[in-house]
Structures are given as C-alpha cells and as structure tokens.
Design an enzyme around this catalytic site. Structure first.
Site, PDB file in Angstrom:
ATOM      1  N   ILE A 155       0.853  -1.188   0.000  1.00  0.00           N
ATOM      2  CA  ILE A 155       0.000   0.000   0.000  1.00  0.00           C
ATOM      3  C   ILE A 155       0.887   1.235   0.000  1.00  0.00           C
ATOM      4  O   ILE A 155       1.792   1.361   0.833  1.00  0.00           O
ATOM      5  CB  ILE A 155      -0.919   0.012   1.237  1.00  0.00           C
ATOM      6  CG1 ILE A 155      -1.801  -1.246   1.271  1.00  0.00           C
ATOM      7  CG2 ILE A 155      -1.768   1.266   1.281  1.00  0.00           C
ATOM      8  CD1 ILE A 155      -2.571  -1.434   2.572  1.00  0.00           C
ATOM      9  N   SER A 156       0.667   2.160  -0.950  1.00  0.00           N
ATOM     10  CA  SER A 156       1.398   3.429  -1.038  1.00  0.00           C
ATOM     11  C   SER A 156       2.892   3.164  -1.206  1.00  0.00           C
ATOM     12  O   SER A 156       3.313   2.636  -2.240  1.00  0.00           O
ATOM     13  CB  SER A 156       1.095   4.293   0.186  1.00  0.00           C
ATOM     14  OG  SER A 156       1.626   5.590   0.029  1.00  0.00           O
ATOM     15  N   SER A 157       3.721   3.486  -0.218  1.00  0.00           N
ATOM     16  CA  SER A 157       5.146   3.178  -0.324  1.00  0.00           C
ATOM     17  C   SER A 157       5.349   1.687  -0.557  1.00  0.00           C
ATOM     18  O   SER A 157       6.229   1.273  -1.317  1.00  0.00           O
ATOM     19  CB  SER A 157       5.877   3.607   0.948  1.00  0.00           C
ATOM     20  OG  SER A 157       7.242   3.269   0.892  1.00  0.00           O
TER      21      SER A 157
END
Length: 429
Positions: A155-157
C-alpha cells in the site's frame, strides 16, 4: 569377556551421545516450529544480508500447507510491519488457506521504503530489496516453501516497493498487487532524496516501451517469465496522483508483451472499473481496478480476498496442473498467388499459468514458412513447433497470445487443423 563388553559399552556411549547432540533436525520446518510461534506475529532476526537494516516480521498459521506459498505484505510510509499486520486481513486469510505472510518493516526515520536510489532499482544493488529478498530466502528454506508461489502486495510506499520487487526479482515473484503506487523507476532520484515530486504529481510519462525497458534493465539478460501485476488506484488520489495508474498499465502490459487494449472490462462493484489485459480470467497478465472518487487511502476490508483470487491463493494449495483439453487454438490464413499469412491465437483454458510454451502443428503439404512473429518456428514445413518468445512465455489462466507467420504454398493455403500445447491436445475453433 564381561569386562571387555563393559569397556566397549563405555567407549560407545560417549560417541552415541555426541551423535545425538549433533544430529540434524528431522526437517527445517520442525526446527522452525520451535523458533517461530504459530498464529501470532513474530519478529525474526539474523535472516541474512540486510544492508538497510530492515526488520522482519512473520505470521505462520497453525496449519500450514505442504510447500506453502509466501506472501510479502509491504507497509505504507510512516507505517511498520506490525501496522500492516493489524491493518489488513492477510493473517486471517493465511489461517484459511495455509500460506505464510512476511511483513518487512522500515527502520529509517521516514518509515518509507527506498524506491528511489540507484541501489534499490537494480537486482542485487543493495538497500531494501536485498533485505526483503533475504527474508524470502529464509522463509523458503525454513518452511520448504514453494518458490514458484511467492507474491508481493503493498500500500502506497509498499505499492511502490511491490513494483520495485517485481522489477528487480522477476524470477522470485509470481505476481504482485499494488494499491496506490507508481511505476517502477518513476520515483528514481540521484541526490539521495526519497521523494520525487514530479512522479508523485503524475507528470512523469513515458512510452510503454520506455517504461518496460526500465523494468528490464533492472535485471539485464533475464529472459524468463515475468510476474503478473494487479493495480489499484483512486481517481482522486492527491498523494500519488491518478495519472500514475495509466503509466503503470503501460509499463506492465509492455513487460508482459500484451496489448494495452483491455481484453475485458467490468464493474465488480459500484464505482469500480476493472480492466484486464492479455486475458479475461481472474489471473490475467495485468489487471487494473480504478475506484471512482476515491483518494489515496483506498484499501478496505474485502480487497485482500480479491488479491488472493488474482494470485490464485484462495484454493488452499497449488493450482492443478493443466489437463488435456486445457487449451484452445484458433487459426486462419489469408492467401494470395503462392503466398499466405497465417494468424494463430492460443488461449490457456486451464486453471494454472503456463510458463514457457511450445505449440505443435502440421502444415498442409506444399506450405513452407518464410518468416514468423511471436514465436520461433522449426522446422519450416511439415510437423512444426512454435516456441514462445521471452516476452510472451507466461500464459495465465484465461489469457491468450496471438502469433503469426508467412508461408509459401503450392495450391493448398488452408490453416493447420490440429494443435498441441506442451504436448496437450487443444480444442480448435
């Protein structure tokens, strides 16, 4: 005589005791059961090369399948491995299906994964990907895990790291799922910064070939199958803006060697648009889900189950091997004078990915192939074998690949009437 027996026994007992002390464990997995408690998140140390000082957390369910799959679940910026464990359902799904979940955890102050440095964007280059690869190696050794069923999601990074891992280690991962990420190499910097504003704002664009080359250059010379990719993005993402979604689709369709035109489009639920590329089934080479009106924090309960379906981990074990009739081939020809063009579409109708394929068929008498595309054709006439190219070697369940050839003919310009795929007879139509 009795004195001799006593003396002999006295000499043997220390030797036997030494053998018992130094005897290897019955299996690595038995040893691991004593080291890593089941059904709880546990930190593992001393797992191997770890240049960026990551921490490793592991979840092993009470019941692990034989040769289990391994899922690497990668957290977001400011998060941690335990946060990813607490914020997603992968542990409860592991309880249900018997796979092992690995949670890497960043220790640098930003708590963001390195997806920017030259070291991170190269196989074996150093930084976070090397540490994560060491964790995977530890798990596969310790639990005799199935090295053909290693997956990554984030998720994200963590989504950006998922892209990086699949680029650096295409031979390690079978598939990935990225929630709110950016393409491999998009966040690259050379000044030591972890942040790339141009990429985050969605202003970095490339052609599909350019994006694909960034991935291929991470592991020069690699010609094996590439991991499948599932992409998730919200249209209102203000952190890693929505244009990155389209750029990732361009990148991974190019890496997979499939068309950028969707093979299937549907709406799994209200506000979602799902497109599949290179195939129409649950395990297409590339699957992309766009969430209308949703921002950066798009992950919610229920999405992990969809990830497992894409990975093929929701069946409780390895997918069955292709059975006879697990492929379909359609073939047509377009003829002129003494020449023709043949077009062939191969569809994997089995429930498991085919990694590397050979299509067998017999050309009608008088036909000789002069050139071809999408495969290598040998010999040029008679019983021909078409062997996959590096970019289309992986054929996911439900996926299709089109190949073709030109040939001379002496009057019979018909297409072949029967085909085998890796020795399995295919249906035609």
């Amino acid at each position: 005589m009795r004195a001799k027996l006593v003396a002999l026994l006295g000499a043997l007992l220390p030797l036997l005791a030494a053998l018992l002390v130094t005897a290897p464990a019955a299996s690595a997995r038995t040893e691991a059961a004593d080291v890593v408690p089941t059904a709880t998140l546990t930190e593992v140390t001393d797992f191997g090369s770890n240049p960026s000082n990551l921490r490793m957390y592991l979840y092993v369910p009470d019941t692990v399948t034989a040769n289990p799959a391994v899922l690497v679940a990668v957290h977001w910026c400011t998060g941690s491995g335990p946060d990813m464990y607490n914020g997603t359902e992968y542990d409860t799904l592991a309880d249900q299906y018997g796979f092992i979940v690995l949670y890497p955890s960043v220790t640098r102050s930003s708590k963001c994964f390195d997806v920017s440095s030259p070291q991170a964007l190269k196989r074996g280059g150093g930084s976070d990907p090397v540490g994560i690869k060491s964790m995977i190696d530890w798990v596969t050794r310790t639990y005799d895990a199935d090295t053909s069923r290693v997956f990554a999601t984030g998720i994200s990074s963590g989504a950006m790291m998922t892209n990086v891992l699949l680029g650096d280690y295409p031979d390690v991962f079978a598939a990935g799922a990225a929630f709110s990420g950016v393409p491999f190499g998009c966040f690259a910097t050379t000044d030591g910064s972890e942040w790339n504003s141009a990429c985050a704002n969605g202003t970095v664009t490339h052609t599909p070939q350019e994006w694909g080359s960034l991935v291929r250059n991470a592991y020069p010379g690699y010609s094996g199958p590439r991991p499948r990719m599932q992409l998730w993005h919200g249209t209102e993402d203000a952190t890693l803006r929505y244009p990155n979604f389209g750029e990732m689709i361009k990148q991974w369709t190019n890496v997979q060697g499939v068309s950028q035109s969707p093979a299937a489009t549907d709406t799994p639920q209200s506000g979602w648009t799902r497109t599949r590329y290179g195939g129409t089934g649950d395990r297409a080479p590339v699957e992309a889900i766009s969430l209308q009106g949703v921002g950066h924090n798009l992950y919610s309960n229920g999405m992990a189950a969809r990830v497992l379906t894409f990975f093929g981990l929701d069946s409780g074990g390895p997918a069955p091997q292709p059975q006879p009739g697990a492929c379909k081939v359609s073939a047509t020809t377009s003829a002129w004078n003494t020449g023709l063009t043949g077009s062939v579409t191969i569809t994997n109708t089995s429930t498991t990915t085919i990694n590397g394929w050979q299509l067998g068929f017999t050309l009608p008498a008088g036909q000789t192939i002069t050139n071809g595309w999408g495969a290598t054709y040998t010999p040029a006439s008679g019983a021909v074998t078409a062997t996959s190219a590096s970019y289309n070697a992986a054929l996911a369940p439900g996926a299709s690949v089109s190949i073709g050839y030109q040939a001379n003919h002496t009057g019979n310009s018909a297409a072949p009437g029967a085909f085998t795929l890796n020795g399995t007879a295919c249906t035609t139509g």
